[in-house]
Design a protein around this motif. Structure first.
Motif, mmCIF file in Angstrom:
data_model
loop_
_atom_site.group_PDB
_atom_site.id
_atom_site.type_symbol
_atom_site.label_atom_id
_atom_site.label_comp_id
_atom_site.label_asym_id
_atom_site.label_seq_id
_atom_site.Cartn_x
_atom_site.Cartn_y
_atom_site.Cartn_z
ATOM 1 N N SER A 137 34.277 39.891 36.495
ATOM 2 C CA SER A 137 32.833 39.710 36.337
ATOM 3 C C SER A 137 32.063 40.868 36.955
ATOM 4 C CB SER A 137 32.400 38.385 36.970
ATOM 5 O OG SER A 137 32.920 37.289 36.234
ATOM 6 N N VAL A 138 32.505 41.348 38.091
ATOM 7 C CA VAL A 138 31.826 42.491 38.709
ATOM 8 C C VAL A 138 31.967 43.720 37.813
ATOM 9 C CG1 VAL A 138 31.698 43.976 40.739
ATOM 10 C CG2 VAL A 138 32.224 41.550 41.022
ATOM 11 N N LYS A 139 33.130 43.884 37.187
ATOM 12 C CA LYS A 139 33.342 45.025 36.294
ATOM 13 C C LYS A 139 32.368 44.987 35.115
ATOM 14 C CE LYS A 139 35.308 48.590 34.357
ATOM 15 N NZ LYS A 139 34.311 48.697 33.289
ATOM 16 N N ALA A 140 31.928 43.799 34.707
ATOM 17 C CA ALA A 140 31.005 43.676 33.580
ATOM 18 C C ALA A 140 29.671 44.362 33.857
ATOM 19 C CB ALA A 140 30.780 42.202 33.242
ATOM 20 N N ILE A 141 29.351 44.580 35.133
ATOM 21 C CA ILE A 141 28.108 45.273 35.500
ATOM 22 C C ILE A 141 28.294 46.777 35.415
ATOM 23 C CG2 ILE A 141 26.401 45.595 37.341
ATOM 24 C CD1 ILE A 141 27.211 42.906 38.470
ATOM 25 N N ASN A 142 29.536 47.227 35.601
ATOM 26 C CA ASN A 142 29.837 48.648 35.735
ATOM 27 C C ASN A 142 30.383 49.211 34.424
ATOM 28 O OD1 ASN A 142 31.638 51.030 36.461
ATOM 29 N ND2 ASN A 142 30.643 50.653 38.429
ATOM 30 N N ASN A 143 29.830 50.326 33.974
ATOM 31 C CA ASN A 143 30.234 50.921 32.700
ATOM 32 C C ASN A 143 31.358 51.952 32.824
ATOM 33 O OD1 ASN A 143 28.327 49.467 31.133
ATOM 34 N ND2 ASN A 143 26.712 50.909 31.739
ATOM 35 N N PHE A 148 37.247 50.584 41.222
ATOM 36 C CA PHE A 148 37.946 50.108 42.418
ATOM 37 C C PHE A 148 36.948 49.249 43.182
ATOM 38 C CE2 PHE A 148 41.563 51.440 45.407
ATOM 39 C CZ PHE A 148 41.431 50.307 46.180
ATOM 40 N N LEU A 149 37.269 47.982 43.314
ATOM 41 C CA LEU A 149 36.328 47.006 43.860
ATOM 42 C C LEU A 149 36.869 46.339 45.113
ATOM 43 C CD1 LEU A 149 33.787 45.104 43.547
ATOM 44 C CD2 LEU A 149 35.295 43.613 42.229
ATOM 45 N N VAL A 150 35.998 46.211 46.134
ATOM 46 C CA VAL A 150 36.310 45.429 47.329
ATOM 47 C C VAL A 150 35.188 44.404 47.503
ATOM 48 C CG1 VAL A 150 36.692 45.459 49.820
ATOM 49 C CG2 VAL A 150 37.525 47.348 48.414
ATOM 50 N N ASN A 151 35.542 43.137 47.353
ATOM 51 C CA ASN A 151 34.572 42.040 47.427
ATOM 52 C C ASN A 151 34.827 41.265 48.725
ATOM 53 O OD1 ASN A 151 32.896 39.859 47.068
ATOM 54 N ND2 ASN A 151 33.890 39.069 45.243
ATOM 55 N N ILE A 152 33.941 41.438 49.704
ATOM 56 C CA ILE A 152 34.130 40.835 51.027
ATOM 57 C C ILE A 152 33.315 39.547 51.121
ATOM 58 C CG2 ILE A 152 33.987 41.190 53.516
ATOM 59 C CD1 ILE A 152 33.986 44.190 52.989
ATOM 60 N N GLY A 280 29.774 41.381 47.688
ATOM 61 C CA GLY A 280 29.972 40.232 48.566
ATOM 62 C C GLY A 280 29.074 40.315 49.785
ATOM 63 N N GLY A 281 28.801 39.179 50.391
ATOM 64 C CA GLY A 281 27.906 39.151 51.547
ATOM 65 C C GLY A 281 28.374 40.003 52.695
ATOM 66 N N GLY A 282 29.699 40.131 52.884
ATOM 67 C CA GLY A 282 30.227 40.917 53.986
ATOM 68 C C GLY A 282 29.981 42.404 53.849
ATOM 69 N N SER A 283 29.677 42.869 52.633
ATOM 70 C CA SER A 283 29.445 44.296 52.421
ATOM 71 C C SER A 283 28.112 44.759 52.996
ATOM 72 C CB SER A 283 29.500 44.618 50.929
ATOM 73 O OG SER A 283 28.439 43.999 50.229
ATOM 74 N N GLU A 305 22.199 44.124 45.433
ATOM 75 C CA GLU A 305 22.290 42.689 45.709
ATOM 76 C C GLU A 305 23.758 42.238 45.666
ATOM 77 O OE1 GLU A 305 19.521 41.172 42.675
ATOM 78 O OE2 GLU A 305 18.160 40.738 44.339
ATOM 79 N N PRO A 306 24.569 42.768 46.569
ATOM 80 C CA PRO A 306 26.022 42.559 46.505
ATOM 81 C C PRO A 306 26.455 41.102 46.556
ATOM 82 C CG PRO A 306 25.365 43.420 48.664
ATOM 83 C CD PRO A 306 24.175 43.541 47.766
ATOM 84 N N GLU A 307 25.662 40.253 47.210
ATOM 85 C CA GLU A 307 26.038 38.845 47.295
ATOM 86 C C GLU A 307 25.906 38.112 45.960
ATOM 87 O OE1 GLU A 307 21.763 38.937 48.953
ATOM 88 O OE2 GLU A 307 23.386 40.335 48.446
ATOM 89 N N PHE A 308 25.163 38.721 45.002
ATOM 90 C CA PHE A 308 24.963 38.105 43.691
ATOM 91 C C PHE A 308 25.773 38.786 42.593
ATOM 92 C CE2 PHE A 308 20.437 37.260 45.374
ATOM 93 C CZ PHE A 308 20.864 36.126 46.052
ATOM 94 N N ALA A 309 26.525 39.826 42.925
ATOM 95 C CA ALA A 309 27.176 40.658 41.910
ATOM 96 C C ALA A 309 28.127 39.872 41.017
ATOM 97 C CB ALA A 309 27.921 41.812 42.590
ATOM 98 N N VAL A 310 28.898 38.967 41.580
ATOM 99 C CA VAL A 310 29.876 38.211 40.785
ATOM 100 C C VAL A 310 29.172 37.301 39.781
ATOM 101 C CG1 VAL A 310 31.690 36.465 40.870
ATOM 102 C CG2 VAL A 310 31.654 38.303 42.563
ATOM 103 N N ALA A 311 28.201 36.529 40.244
ATOM 104 C CA ALA A 311 27.501 35.607 39.356
ATOM 105 C C ALA A 311 26.725 36.345 38.270
ATOM 106 C CB ALA A 311 26.558 34.705 40.158
ATOM 107 N N VAL A 312 26.057 37.426 38.647
ATOM 108 C CA VAL A 312 25.293 38.215 37.669
ATOM 109 C C VAL A 312 26.235 38.859 36.658
ATOM 110 C CG1 VAL A 312 23.841 40.256 37.374
ATOM 111 C CG2 VAL A 312 23.338 38.626 39.203
ATOM 112 N N GLY A 313 27.334 39.405 37.141
ATOM 113 C CA GLY A 313 28.298 40.021 36.233
ATOM 114 C C GLY A 313 28.886 39.020 35.263
ATOM 115 N N GLY A 314 29.194 37.831 35.746
ATOM 116 C CA GLY A 314 29.748 36.799 34.871
ATOM 117 C C GLY A 314 28.804 36.422 33.753
ATOM 118 N N SER A 315 27.504 36.437 34.029
ATOM 119 C CA SER A 315 26.527 36.070 33.001
ATOM 120 C C SER A 315 26.506 37.071 31.849
ATOM 121 C CB SER A 315 25.130 35.949 33.622
ATOM 122 O OG SER A 315 24.646 37.216 34.052
#
Length: 335
Positions: A137-143, A148-152, A280-283, A305-315
């Protein structure tokens, strides 16, 4: 019948839900309040409302955290949590809407654990559910061709190399923001002989803990003396907390370095050029990007808005189901 499309990021600490256009995003604590009503414990509130209920309740109430390390620990409470949160988002009555959900989960879950989450959504009244590992889902935001992703997160960190074809290499480790919280609790208990709770330690982390070498900030903390059972207060500095933060982050650095060794040659130059993305929030930990750059020798980018990246990407997948099918390696995505 009104169709509602939601992307749900299932976290141990918070659940983030974004609608199809990502115009509405909510973040609620992953918690349920249960109370003794008529000699029987029943779920009575979820999310932030559960915390308010406990604070104001005189009943024999308690909190249940149904998600641990990204997997469902209490299915009944999780179903109640999901049903309540979606009901708060969906207009009118939830069960009269056709709700389609992308459920973003940890890439470290087993198929059985994913199945439990899928079934829980159906039990909550959702009509369509697709389980998606959060790095996708995070990759869906990135073209970029490769990322290389680290989600904390709070209880675990996901480290993955992702392309439009899916996850090339990835893992999930049980290290996150909570490790820093518990390290602070232990440190204050050992050095100052004070007892503080998890909420207080998190407040200390957010207000003082960081990786900035020149930060000399201080705060006064209050707690209960271990031996005398009396209230006391001490001055805490950012300097003395820094080794605690470094200890947790270094565990992440070690695994990231190992994953770096497995970058396919076809994508190596892309990742060398673009660096590592944090979400992620830890970032949001102050000084983290520079700390990682000095140890991994690559550029570090914190996503918006790293804490929302997964949900936004999934949409984003609601607009490109073919891309999701390719990432999941499914010929016909029945959705």
């Amino acid at each position: 019948m009104n169709k509602i499309c939601l992307s749900v990021d299932i976290g141990s600490k918070n659940i983030v839900i974004a609608d199809k256009e990502s115009t509405s995003i909510i973040s609620e604590p992953s918690v349920v309040a249960t109370a003794n009503l008529n000699s029987k414990f029943e779920n009575v509130a979820a999310g932030a409302e559960a915390l308010r209920y406990i604070a104001n309740s005189s009943n024999n109430a308690q909190l249940i955290y149904p998600i641990k390390n990204g997997s469902v620990d209490n299915e009944v409470a999780f179903v109640y949590l999901i049903k309540t949160l979606i009901n708060n988002i969906a207009p009118r009555k939830f069960l009269k809407n056709y709700v389609s959900v992308i459920a973003n989960v940890s890439c470290g879950l087993t198929n059985i654990e994913k199945r439990v989450i899928e079934e829980a959504f159906y039990k909550a009244g959702v009509k369509e559910v697709v389980i998606v590992e959060s790095p996708l889902s995070v990759k869906a935001i990135n073209n970029d061709k490769a990322m290389f992703l680290v989600n904390i997160g709070s209880s675990n960190t996901e480290i993955a190399i992702v392309t439009d074809e899916g996850i090339v290499n990835g893992c999930s480790i049980n290290v996150g923001g909570d490790d820093i919280d518990y390290a602070i609790i232990d440190y204050i208990s050992d050095k100052y002989k004070l007892v503080i709770n998890k909420t207080s330690s998190e407040d200390i982390k957010l207000g003082l803990a960081n990786l900035e070498e020149n930060d000399l900030s201080t705060i006064i903390i209050k707690g209960k003396a271990v031996l005398q059972n009396t209230k006391n207060e001490v001055k805490l500095t950012a300097t003395e907390l820094r080794p605690l933060v470094q200890n947790s982050i270094d565990k992440i650095v070690e695994v990231v370095a190992q994953v770096c060794m497995m970058i396919p040659k076809a994508h190596l130059h892309i990742i060398e050029q673009n660096g590592i993305y944090l979400c992620g929030g830890g970032s949001k930990l102050s000084g983290l990007a520079n700390y990682l750059k000095e140890r991994l020798f690559v550029d570090i980018k914190i996503m918006d808005e790293p804490e929302f990246a997964v949900a936004v990407g999934g949409s984003k997948f609601f607009f490109d189901k073919g891309k999701l099918a390719r990432m999941l390696n499914i010929d016909n995505l029945n959705w």
